[in-house]
Design an enzyme around this catalytic site. Structure first.
Site, PDB file in Angstrom:
ATOM      1  N   ILE A   1      -4.343  10.487  11.656  1.00  0.00           N
ATOM      2  CA  ILE A   1      -3.247  10.976  10.821  1.00  0.00           C
ATOM      3  C   ILE A   1      -3.844  11.607   9.567  1.00  0.00           C
ATOM      4  O   ILE A   1      -4.786  11.063   8.980  1.00  0.00           O
ATOM      5  CB  ILE A   1      -2.298   9.819  10.422  1.00  0.00           C
ATOM      6  CG1 ILE A   1      -1.842   9.035  11.655  1.00  0.00           C
ATOM      7  CG2 ILE A   1      -1.113  10.367   9.638  1.00  0.00           C
ATOM      8  CD1 ILE A   1      -1.018   9.809  12.655  1.00  0.00           C
TER       9      ILE A   1
ATOM     10  N   LYS B   1      -7.297  -4.928  12.737  1.00  0.00           N
ATOM     11  CA  LYS B   1      -6.130  -4.323  13.371  1.00  0.00           C
ATOM     12  C   LYS B   1      -5.796  -5.008  14.690  1.00  0.00           C
ATOM     13  O   LYS B   1      -4.620  -5.151  15.053  1.00  0.00           O
ATOM     14  CB  LYS B   1      -6.367  -2.826  13.591  1.00  0.00           C
ATOM     15  CG  LYS B   1      -6.510  -2.023  12.296  1.00  0.00           C
ATOM     16  CD  LYS B   1      -5.260  -2.103  11.430  1.00  0.00           C
ATOM     17  CE  LYS B   1      -5.314  -1.154  10.243  1.00  0.00           C
ATOM     18  NZ  LYS B   1      -4.103  -1.211   9.409  1.00  0.00           N
TER      19      LYS B   1
ATOM     20  N   TYR C   1     -12.805  -3.139  10.988  1.00  0.00           N
ATOM     21  CA  TYR C   1     -11.472  -2.531  11.037  1.00  0.00           C
ATOM     22  C   TYR C   1     -10.782  -2.840  12.366  1.00  0.00           C
ATOM     23  O   TYR C   1      -9.593  -3.176  12.400  1.00  0.00           O
ATOM     24  CB  TYR C   1     -11.607  -1.026  10.829  1.00  0.00           C
ATOM     25  CG  TYR C   1     -10.325  -0.284  10.570  1.00  0.00           C
ATOM     26  CD1 TYR C   1      -9.652  -0.411   9.359  1.00  0.00           C
ATOM     27  CD2 TYR C   1      -9.797   0.578  11.527  1.00  0.00           C
ATOM     28  CE1 TYR C   1      -8.481   0.294   9.107  1.00  0.00           C
ATOM     29  CE2 TYR C   1      -8.633   1.291  11.288  1.00  0.00           C
ATOM     30  CZ  TYR C   1      -7.976   1.142  10.081  1.00  0.00           C
ATOM     31  OH  TYR C   1      -6.819   1.846   9.832  1.00  0.00           O
TER      32      TYR C   1
ATOM     33  N   GLY D   1       0.823  -1.204   0.000  1.00  0.00           N
ATOM     34  CA  GLY D   1       0.000   0.000   0.000  1.00  0.00           C
ATOM     35  C   GLY D   1       0.854   1.248   0.000  1.00  0.00           C
ATOM     36  O   GLY D   1       0.575   2.217   0.721  1.00  0.00           O
TER      37      GLY D   1
ATOM     38  N   ALA E   1     -11.383  -5.402  14.305  1.00  0.00           N
ATOM     39  CA  ALA E   1     -11.045  -6.825  14.314  1.00  0.00           C
ATOM     40  C   ALA E   1      -9.772  -7.085  13.531  1.00  0.00           C
ATOM     41  O   ALA E   1      -8.890  -7.845  13.967  1.00  0.00           O
ATOM     42  CB  ALA E   1     -12.197  -7.642  13.742  1.00  0.00           C
TER      43      ALA E   1
ATOM     44  N   VAL F   1      -2.680  -7.769  -2.009  1.00  0.00           N
ATOM     45  CA  VAL F   1      -2.202  -8.520  -0.844  1.00  0.00           C
ATOM     46  C   VAL F   1      -3.230  -9.516  -0.326  1.00  0.00           C
ATOM     47  O   VAL F   1      -2.873 -10.481   0.357  1.00  0.00           O
ATOM     48  CB  VAL F   1      -1.775  -7.577   0.300  1.00  0.00           C
ATOM     49  CG1 VAL F   1      -0.645  -6.659  -0.145  1.00  0.00           C
ATOM     50  CG2 VAL F   1      -2.958  -6.780   0.845  1.00  0.00           C
TER      51      VAL F   1
ATOM     52  N   ARG G   1       0.224   5.864  -1.520  1.00  0.00           N
ATOM     53  CA  ARG G   1      -0.327   7.109  -0.974  1.00  0.00           C
ATOM     54  C   ARG G   1      -0.179   7.132   0.541  1.00  0.00           C
ATOM     55  O   ARG G   1       0.153   6.135   1.171  1.00  0.00           O
ATOM     56  CB  ARG G   1      -1.816   7.251  -1.344  1.00  0.00           C
ATOM     57  CG  ARG G   1      -2.087   7.425  -2.822  1.00  0.00           C
ATOM     58  CD  ARG G   1      -3.561   7.578  -3.104  1.00  0.00           C
ATOM     59  NE  ARG G   1      -4.335   6.405  -2.677  1.00  0.00           N
ATOM     60  CZ  ARG G   1      -5.664   6.347  -2.655  1.00  0.00           C
ATOM     61  NH1 ARG G   1      -6.376   7.397  -3.012  1.00  0.00           N
ATOM     62  NH2 ARG G   1      -6.284   5.243  -2.290  1.00  0.00           N
TER      63      ARG G   1
END
Length: 239
Positions: A183, A154, A150, A8, A152, A57, A11
């Site tokens: 961020i 992470k 998300y 990834g 789960a 991936v 960007r």
């Protein structure tokens, strides 16, 4: 030549990590799925000290083929650093979450971690040096409403990091995770930044470059005694 793979990498945080690792002297392998224009832009920002390697991936066969083909072109060399950065968000409360949104988020983030890392481990262990840094999230530490998928994914990255670190430490391979808060990237566009900043003790969003500096340190020989750790970078949002 030292090689680092960033998934990834076209960007956001991934791009910043590519640029930072290039500054550290790595030949950066910039992975992306479809946005070749942005990936090429990342390559230019590294000063051309890298190459593009497109693959999804979440697709284990496609990932394995891409890595095998890379290895054939670089006989006698190996990827000593991998940064598992690829991931997506598809937020919704679980009661209304389409099944595909669950699977895509988990498949890219968590299965992607396995698909990319597993083929690279033997060479790292053989050479007795390797760095695996994976992008977790504050969501994986505390859980966030509307992000069950998300969180789960992470959270799985965090648990996998701790387990794998114990398997490979004796071979000079470290495994760590970085857990950013808010961020300023494409993934946080559309959020109410003014309101959210009030919940952050540092009173601001972080920058991709700040995350990249942390990743670069964990990827360096200087971090050889740090493994199995999850390092938060969130301005004090969650400690």
């Amino acid at each position: 030549m030292k090689y680092a793979l960033v998934t990834g990498g076209s960007r956001g945080i991934g791009r910043a990590v590519c640029v930072r690792l290039a500054q550290e002297g790595y030949h950066v392998i910039i992975n992306y799925t479809s946005n070749e224009t942005e990936a090429q832009r990342t390559l230019e920002m590294t000063g051309g000290n890298g190459e593009l390697l497109p693959f999804d991936v979440s697709d284990s066969l496609q990932t394995r083929q891409a890595l095998d083909e890379w290895q054939k072109r670089h006989d006698g060399e190996y990827i000593e650093v991998v940064v598992n950065n690829a991931g997506i968000r598809r937020d919704n409360v679980m009661a209304l979450m389409p099944e595909d949104d669950w699977h895509r988020v988990v498949d890219i983030t968590l299965s992607g971690f396995f698909n990319v890392t597993q083929p690279l481990l033997p060479a790292m262990q053989l050479h007795k040096f390797g760095r695996i840094v994976s992008m977790a999230s504050v969501s994986g530490l505390k859980g966030l409403p509307g992000q069950t998928n998300y969180s789960a994914a992470k959270g799985g990255i965090i648990a996998a990091t701790k387990a794998l670190a114990q398997e490979v430490a004796r071979r000079g391979v470290t495994v760590n995770a970085v857990a950013p808060g808010f961020i300023k990237t494409d993934m946080t566009e559309g959020l109410d930044e003014a309101t959210l900043k009030k919940t952050i003790p540092a009173q601001r969003f972080g920058t991709p470059e700040e995350v990249a500096d942390l990743v670069a340190f964990l990827a360096s020989p200087r971090a050889g005694y740090i493994t199995g750790e999850v390092v938060s970078i969130n301005g004090g949002l969650y400690t």
